[in-house]
Motif scaffolding. Structure first.
Motif, PDB file in Angstrom:
ATOM      1  N   SER A 206       0.699  -1.207  -0.005  1.00 51.32           N
ATOM      2  CA  SER A 206      -0.053   0.024   0.030  1.00 51.32           C
ATOM      3  C   SER A 206       1.005   1.262   0.017  1.00 51.32           C
ATOM      4  O   SER A 206       1.964   1.211   0.559  1.00 51.32           O
ATOM      5  N   GLY A 243      -3.095  -0.320  -3.863  1.00 51.58           N
ATOM      6  CA  GLY A 243      -1.683   0.047  -3.268  1.00 51.58           C
ATOM      7  C   GLY A 243      -1.446   1.215  -3.994  1.00 51.58           C
ATOM      8  O   GLY A 243      -0.452   2.010  -3.431  1.00 51.58           O
ATOM      9  N   GLU A 277      -8.839  -3.381  -6.518  1.00 50.67           N
ATOM     10  CA  GLU A 277      -8.805  -3.302  -5.164  1.00 50.67           C
ATOM     11  C   GLU A 277      -8.447  -1.887  -4.265  1.00 50.67           C
ATOM     12  O   GLU A 277      -7.699  -1.963  -3.646  1.00 50.67           O
ATOM     13  N   ARG A 280      -7.140   3.371  -0.317  1.00 49.30           N
ATOM     14  CA  ARG A 280      -6.473   4.603  -0.258  1.00 49.30           C
ATOM     15  C   ARG A 280      -6.694   5.601  -1.189  1.00 49.30           C
ATOM     16  O   ARG A 280      -6.969   6.833  -0.774  1.00 49.30           O
ATOM     17  N   ARG A 316      -2.028   6.420  12.499  1.00 51.68           N
ATOM     18  CA  ARG A 316      -1.051   6.404  11.472  1.00 51.68           C
ATOM     19  C   ARG A 316       0.179   7.366  11.672  1.00 51.68           C
ATOM     20  O   ARG A 316       1.188   6.583  11.588  1.00 51.68           O
ATOM     21  N   TYR A 320       3.043   4.068  11.610  1.00 48.82           N
ATOM     22  CA  TYR A 320       3.692   4.039  10.450  1.00 48.82           C
ATOM     23  C   TYR A 320       4.770   5.270  10.242  1.00 48.82           C
ATOM     24  O   TYR A 320       5.265   5.271   9.198  1.00 48.82           O
ATOM     25  N   TYR A 375      -7.798   4.750   6.167  1.00 44.20           N
ATOM     26  CA  TYR A 375      -7.199   4.382   7.444  1.00 44.20           C
ATOM     27  C   TYR A 375      -6.933   5.145   8.764  1.00 44.20           C
ATOM     28  O   TYR A 375      -6.083   5.404   9.273  1.00 44.20           O
TER      29      TYR A 375
HETATM   30  N1  LLP Z   1      -5.932  -5.445  -1.478  1.00 46.29           N
HETATM   31  C1  LLP Z   1      -5.481  -5.988  -0.589  1.00 46.29           C
HETATM   32  C2  LLP Z   1      -5.459  -7.347  -0.443  1.00 46.29           C
HETATM   33  C3  LLP Z   1      -5.117  -5.391   0.759  1.00 46.29           C
HETATM   34  O1  LLP Z   1      -4.479  -5.873   1.659  1.00 46.29           O
HETATM   35  C4  LLP Z   1      -5.251  -3.797   0.686  1.00 46.29           C
HETATM   36  C5  LLP Z   1      -4.536  -3.060   1.745  1.00 46.29           C
HETATM   37  C6  LLP Z   1      -5.846  -3.497  -0.434  1.00 46.29           C
HETATM   38  C7  LLP Z   1      -6.199  -4.134  -1.302  1.00 46.29           C
HETATM   39  C8  LLP Z   1      -6.145  -1.711  -0.376  1.00 46.29           C
HETATM   40  O2  LLP Z   1      -4.725  -1.306  -0.496  1.00 46.29           O
HETATM   41  P1  LLP Z   1      -4.545   0.439  -0.750  1.00 46.29           P
HETATM   42  O3  LLP Z   1      -5.268   0.626  -2.177  1.00 46.29           O
HETATM   43  O4  LLP Z   1      -5.567   1.227   0.121  1.00 46.29           O
HETATM   44  O5  LLP Z   1      -3.457   0.730  -0.686  1.00 46.29           O
HETATM   45  N2  LLP Z   1      -3.403   0.858   7.520  1.00 46.29           N
HETATM   46  C9  LLP Z   1      -2.319   1.073   6.699  1.00 46.29           C
HETATM   47  C10 LLP Z   1      -2.599   0.534   5.375  1.00 46.29           C
HETATM   48  C11 LLP Z   1      -2.818  -0.899   5.346  1.00 46.29           C
HETATM   49  C12 LLP Z   1      -3.173  -1.391   3.978  1.00 46.29           C
HETATM   50  C13 LLP Z   1      -3.764  -2.968   4.045  1.00 46.29           C
HETATM   51  N3  LLP Z   1      -4.131  -3.595   2.876  1.00 46.29           N
HETATM   52  C14 LLP Z   1      -2.139   2.510   6.636  1.00 46.29           C
HETATM   53  O6  LLP Z   1      -2.699   3.225   7.324  1.00 46.29           O
HETATM   54  O7  LLP Z   1      -1.294   3.124   5.852  1.00 46.29           O
END
Ligand code: LLP
Length: 419
Positions: A206, A243, A277, A280, A316, A320, A375
């Protein structure tokens, strides 16, 4: 800038046209405020960037799971990427059809698998041989076939924070493509009468600000998918995960166009249906956390602006080391010195931002923690018996409560005292 969180002509911060200071006065702080128009715009921009491929976008519910937001995205055609039975309930409650739900995650329980199959979710992304054995047995007992994709681990370092990087071989995620492990398991699920093979999935992490790791991961995914197809196996879907990162330091938009162009270059006319998917990049820039300055305290070498918002409201920064811009909601004044913006929680790690050049912030005035739509609220806790902040959304000129502020009575009512 595309998002709907802007300064008006008099310099006041607005969310979908409503002034942050007035919302704070009306609803109290700490308060999460989202722009409905912003969510819609981010989602549609993401989707449009993929118009040259056969794309299905499953919003990652974990980023912001307010049912009202899921419902708004559902009305734009969004499916859902979920990682628990709880998120499935939210997605269904918001009106997202089960067949547009993808169930991800390394540790699904039997109950969750049963519930997902019972509802008829479109795809389960499996992450281990052991999990596949459970899915198969449950599908058999329910007398149905489980739609399964394999999440593969392509051993790519996404170059993000280590706690949110999932692409490397050393992590718990995915089935390694190395040594033919993923290919072997895919052949097995194709031969399993209780499973309908749906394809392959990848998600390497991510907050990726550089597209090169996506390129490597997607090329690796395409290579294994093509080789399985060459064996005559059915590989209908490639799920490209989430991501895509956002600009926490500034206010530029996520690079939807560049991401779409990369995907199109790699996958156009390859005959795969593609899944996405994103979490963020849909949610983060479309929300702020409003907090009020309780006290200013002069420390040894900097000021502490002590607000009513804390690490339990937005974890956050301390979890992080992540950076969120923090700005007074009123017209911008010139900075007068360095400050830490901290909360009331009894830990030195309780901060929203450190070493910021800040103007004088009068007691009782409000600050906005920017890019807090993803998040943020979903990671709130009740540490120090602090009830969760309220969440509101502004849409079409009106403020709506998504989730009322919790009270201490709510928290205490959930406990038993055995003595
Ligand atoms: N798909 C899967 C399998 C995932 O594990 C995640 C995020 C996403 C999609 C969505 O990713 P995004 O587009 O949001 O980057 N709490 C952390 C972020 C954890 C992300 C976990 N998985 C933060 O505050 O930065």
């Amino acid at each position: 800038m595309m998002n709907d969180i802007l300064r008006d002509a008099s310099g006041h911060l607005t969310i979908s046209g409503m002034r942050a200071d007035e919302l704070a006065a009306q609803y109290g702080t700490p308060l999460y405020v989202y722009s409905g128009e912003g969510f819609v715009r981010s989602f549609t921009t993401f989707t449009k960037s993929l118009s040259e491929v056969d794309a299905r976008v499953h919003y990652a519910v974990k980023a912001n799971s307010a049912i009202g937001i899921l419902s708004l995205l559902a009305s734009c055609g969004a499916g859902a990427d979920i990682v628990s039975g709880g998120e499935m309930r939210r997605a269904l409650a918001a009106g997202i059809p089960a067949d547009k739900i993808v169930f991800s995650g390394v540790g699904k329980t039997d109950d969750e698998i049963r519930a997902a199959l019972g509802e008829g979710v479109g795809q389960i992304n499996a992450e281990s041989a052991a999990e596949i054995a459970h899915i198969s047995a449950i599908a058999n007992a329910m007398n149905l076939q489980a739609p399964v994709a394999l999440r593969v681990n392509v051993n790519v370092d996404p170059g993000s924070h280590k706690k949110i990087s999932t692409g490397q071989r050393s992590t718990k995620f995915g089935i390694p493509v190395e040594d033919g492990e993923a290919a072997h398991l895919y052949r097995e699920i194709c031969a399993n009468p209780h499973i309908i093979p749906r394809g392959l999935a990848v998600h390497i992490g991510s907050q990726l600000r550089n597209l090169a790791p996506f390129e490597m991961a997607y090329q690796a995914l395409l290579e294994i998918a093509d080789s399985l197809r060459a064996e005559g196996l059915d590989v209908p879907i490639l799920d490209l995960g989430g991501g895509l990162g956002i600009d926490y330091e500034g206010d530029s938009d996520p690079d939807f166009a560049a991401y779409g162009a990369l995907v199109t270059r790699i996958f156009a006319n390859r005959g795969y249906q593609l899944g996405f998917e994103p979490g963020r990049c849909i949610a983060a820039d479309n929300g702020v956390l409003l907090v009020t300055n309780l006290y200013t305290k002069q420390g040894e070498d900097k000021r502490f602006i002590i607000t009513d918002g804390a690490m339990n409201d937005l974890i956050r920064p301390t979890l992080y080391e992540s950076y969120h811009r923090i700005e007074p909601v009123g017209p911008q004044q010139t900075a007068t010195g360095i400050a830490d913006i901290v909360g009331p929680v009894c830990e030195t790690g309780d901060y929203l931002g450190t070493d910021r050049m800040m103007p004088d912030v009068p007691e009782g005035s409000c600050l906005a923690v920017m890019s807090a739509g993803a998040y943020g609220a979903v990671m709130m806790s009740n540490y120090n018996t602090r009830p969760e902040a309220a969440e509101i959304i502004i849409y079409q000129g009106q403020a709506h409560i998504l989730r009322p502020r919790r009270t201490v009575d709510d928290l205490i009512a959930l406990e038993d005292n055995p003595f």
